[in-house]
Design an enzyme around this catalytic site. Structure first.
Site, mmCIF file in Angstrom:
data_model
loop_
_atom_site.group_PDB
_atom_site.id
_atom_site.type_symbol
_atom_site.label_atom_id
_atom_site.label_comp_id
_atom_site.label_asym_id
_atom_site.label_seq_id
_atom_site.Cartn_x
_atom_site.Cartn_y
_atom_site.Cartn_z
ATOM 1 N N ASP A 77 12.481 -9.188 2.031
ATOM 2 C CA ASP A 77 11.380 -9.371 1.089
ATOM 3 C C ASP A 77 11.579 -10.693 0.371
ATOM 4 O OD1 ASP A 77 9.190 -8.766 -0.859
ATOM 5 O OD2 ASP A 77 9.386 -6.774 0.014
ATOM 6 N N HIS A 91 5.436 -11.418 1.816
ATOM 7 C CA HIS A 91 6.766 -11.026 1.341
ATOM 8 C C HIS A 91 7.873 -11.759 2.104
ATOM 9 C CE1 HIS A 91 5.479 -7.776 -1.365
ATOM 10 N NE2 HIS A 91 4.557 -7.515 -0.466
ATOM 11 N N GLU A 140 0.023 -6.708 1.253
ATOM 12 C CA GLU A 140 -0.020 -7.593 0.089
ATOM 13 C C GLU A 140 0.115 -9.068 0.478
ATOM 14 O OE1 GLU A 140 1.721 -4.507 -3.271
ATOM 15 O OE2 GLU A 140 3.123 -5.859 -2.282
#
Length: 749
Positions: free
Chosen positions: A187, A275, A335
């Protein structure tokens, strides 16, 4: 060899709490008597099969008795037999038969045998001290799982966890019959798995100076040592204090082998295209912008328009494919801030060439291309439910997490995709637990009601996710996961609803968890209210949720500990004061610190109002507010509601609501109100703040009391939704009654 008659326990609809089994088996028949396991007992195998399972069973018995049993091929009495049963076809199904003379575990193969051993393990004595022998009850069990995918997830990127903890976690997953461990390995905050072709991913990307998540944890550690940054993952390099760590491929092979012996698949997640800051910072060519930074919500992703990006991704996954035997590989896909793609001339050219109209379609282009690469290497791609946007192939597996997009798993299942349910509410175990958390997990139904029987078969199971932004230690991870995990275990294996029996069995499992040195969350102290009021005096009388729990309290605001005053009898309270209360188990496991406010109040006089009508006023403000106390401006709309719910018309991503009117209180007394909010809210009655549940957080219940006279009492409730799904619920109780919904007949305006 076997008893000829059994007393039928009526399937799993009426589990026998005397058998402390979680998850409860599908079919149980109880008998009389017991089988004694001692040093003379043997483990019997047929033709050398199940040697791995026999070794694991022997290790469990060694922990109980300090002695290993002889493993033999002889079929005798006083033995534990592990045998193949051709009539059992489900690879995880098993039968367990305990008579006075022998124990037989039968299954199709080693997976089922091992599941039966874990059931046997839960029938063994829970104490940690070795014994010379122990007895197991006569019982006949036939068992198999309701769902194929029974998973737990652990984020090792935001905060790092040791190899020893991963192995211990796997042992606990095995105990509760989970078969998948989803490891979130990469991440923005850290890259945790060695990739030999790109050494800077771990040489540099696995380490960081303390960030804002660490700062929050450090602040919280002042009141709770479980939030202190784990020193075993801190180094000093070039004069800088760095936090992090990574797993070498050799270390991960060892963990994978450990999991395989326990018949658990490890599912690696290499999160992309978003990410990816930990990678882009060290290989800047990966992004369209030549680097990565935080945007309004997320970081700059890798660029799906350059062949060098796909070369990097394929090289990384080549090493992941070789390392992890699992046929499932998670690519993330959530995301993604696509701003840099829209600004890139390279992406504009690719979109024109491929007929791609939007950057969302460009994300689908990346995911679909990577899925083909996965499939070419015999792997199946899993992605978070954002991969549904603008189309995916029906062969990709979807992991549903966005509770505020309820149509996502329905769309996926109807498209033919296999779906794993992981909705944030209630299956994000990094969300703070409260007194309703276990109930909510136990009553979670993985299958959406909108699916027909054939479509429902595409819901293959569920898992709980534990994101580690606010979990810097192994102790804190234990606290967040246990005992919630036990409710999910029963939901996914047994798939029945007998909550009272489950709670009775869970009461017995606390001693098992304590013996296993699990830092579980101590059950909530029943009946305690955070904000208490009284007119003359009241009493703090705590009912201990666990035997042997010792209670300590302070009155001066200091943090209670074992040197504080012990609460051994009801405490009389006749003045306004603040009490901090703590429970500690015999092994030293600490409960939450209860912040108990006591306020001496007069009974609030009722208001005088004419021509009142049914329902509360509700004003709607479609905008983002950090706190409900900051709701300002002119409402976009006003409604009358007959219960405290969010109106269907409140569809903005973020909004505020202001409820106002009266409660028509039926009798004079002390009332307790329970306010559940996601995100925040403040409840005032008679001009008094009753519940302050302010802030941006997941669905948490907070409570408070108010002294009211019969009649119309003004009520004001301010509520905010910050984006990502809302929850709002208001209950009440009086004189110790069970919490109930506020009746619509009480609501006036």
């Amino acid at each position: 060899m076997f008893l000829t008659s059994w007393s039928a326990d009526l399937h799993a609809q009426q589990p026998d709490a005397k058998l402390p089994l979680i998850p409860y088996p599908q079919e149980v028949q109880t008998g009389t008597g017991s089988f004694k396991v001692s040093g003379s007992t043997t483990i019997s195998l047929t033709a050398g099969k199940f040697a791995n399972e026999a070794a694991l069973l022997n290790n469990l018995i060694l922990q109980k008795t300090d002695k290993s049993l002889k493993v033999t091929s002889a079929s005798t009495t006083n033995t534990i037999k592990l045998v193949t049963d051709a009539a059992i076809t489900n690879p995880e199904a098993y039968s367990l038969t305990i008579t006075r003379q022998a124990i037989v575990i039968a299954a199709k193969d080693g997976t089922g045998i091992f599941r039966g051993i874990e059931t046997l393990r839960q029938l063994m004595p829970f104490g940690s001290a070795p014994v010379a022998s122990f007895s197991l009850p006569v019982v006949k069990i036939s068992d198999k799982p309701a769902y194929e995918w029974r998973g737990m997830h652990l984020d090792v990127s935001r905060h790092f966890f040791s190899i020893a903890y991963l192995k211990r976690y796997l042992d606990l997953l095995a105990l509760y019959k989970f078969n998948k461990l989803h490891l979130h390995l990469t991440d923005d905050q850290g890259w945790r798995i060695e990739i030999k072709k790109y050494p800077k991913l771990t040489q540099l990307g696995a380490w960081r100076t303390f960030n804002n998540q660490d700062s929050v944890c450090i602040e919280k550690s002042k009141n709770n040592p479980d939030f202190a940054i784990d020193p075993q993952h801190i180094i000093v390099k070039n004069g800088k204090k760095l936090y992090g760590g990574f797993y070498t491929q050799a270390q991960m092979k060892d963990v994978i082998a450990y999991a395989a012996k326990r018949h658990i698949d490890i599912i690696p997640e290499i999160d992309m295209p978003g990410h990816m800051m930990a990678a882009i910072n060290n290989y800047p060519f990966l992004s369209c912008a030549g680097g990565s930074k935080w945007g309004e919500l997320f970081t700059t992703p890798i660029c799906p328009c350059n062949e060098s990006t796909f070369e990097f991704a394929q090289n990384v996954f080549d090493e992941i494919f070789a390392l992890f035997p699992s046929k499932y590989i998670h690519i993330g896909g959530d995301e993604v801030d696509r701003t840099s793609w829209g600004e890139s001339e390279t992406c504009k050219a690719l979109m024109a060439k491929e007929g791609i109209k939007t950057t969302a379609e460009l994300q689908s282009y990346f995911i679909n291309r990577m899925e083909k690469y996965f499939n070419k290497h015999g792997k199946k791609l899993i992605g978070w439910d954002e991969i549904l946007e603008d189309g995916i192939s029906p062969t990709a597996m979807v992991m549903y997490w966005r509770s505020w997009v309820p149509n996502a798993p329905i769309k996926a299942a109807k498209n033919g995709n296999k779906v794993i349910m992981t909705p944030g509410n209630p299956l994000y175990f990094d969300n703070e637990p409260d007194q309703n958390s276990i109930y909510n997990v136990y009553h979670f139904n993985p299958v959406p009601s909108q699916l027909n029987a054939q479509e429902a078969q595409n819901i293959i199971g569920a898992q709980a996710n534990t994101w580690s932004e606010r979990i810097p230690t192994e102790n804190r991870a234990d606290y967040m996961i246990f005992p919630r995990i036990t409710a999910l275990a029963e939901r996914l294996w047994t798939n029945t609803q007998d909550y009272d029996s489950y709670l009775a069995r869970l009461d017995k499992h606390y001693s098992l968890l304590e013996a296993l040195k699990v830092n579980f969350r101590v059950p909530d102290f029943p009946g305690l209210v955070q904000n208490n009021v009284f007119t003359e005096s009241t009493t703090l009388d705590v009912k201990k949720p666990l035997p042997g729990l010792k209670l300590y309290y302070t009155l001066d605001g200091s943090l209670p500990n074992q040197k504080s005053t012990q609460l051994t009898a009801p405490l009389n309270i006749n003045r306004t004061q603040h009490i901090r209360l703590l429970g500690i188990t015999p092994s030293g496991i600490r409960s939450d610190v209860y912040e108990l406010n006591y306020d001496k109040q007069t009974l609030a006089e009722p208001a005088t109002a004419n021509n009142v009508a049914a329902g509360l006023n509700c004003s709607y403000y479609p905008a983002f507010f950090k706190k409900s106390s900051l709701i300002t401006g002119t409402p976009a709309a006003q409604y009358v509601v007959n219960s405290v719910i969010v109106p269907a018309e409140a569809t903005a991503p973020s909004f505020g609501l202001k409820y106002s009117g009266y409660l028509d209180v039926p009798s004079t007394g002390i009332y307790t109100f329970y306010l559940t909010c996601d995100d925040g809210g403040i409840l005032k009655i008679a001009g008094r703040t009753v519940v302050d549940n302010e802030g941006m957080h997941s669905a948490i219940e907070k409570d408070g009391q108010v002294a009211l006279k019969q009649g119309l009492q003004p009520i004001a409730l301010d509520f905010i939704e910050g984006g990502g799904g809302f929850a709002l619920k208001l209950k009440y109780s009086k004189d110790g009654s069970a919490p109930a919904d506020v009746p619509s007949s009480w609501l006036k305006h």
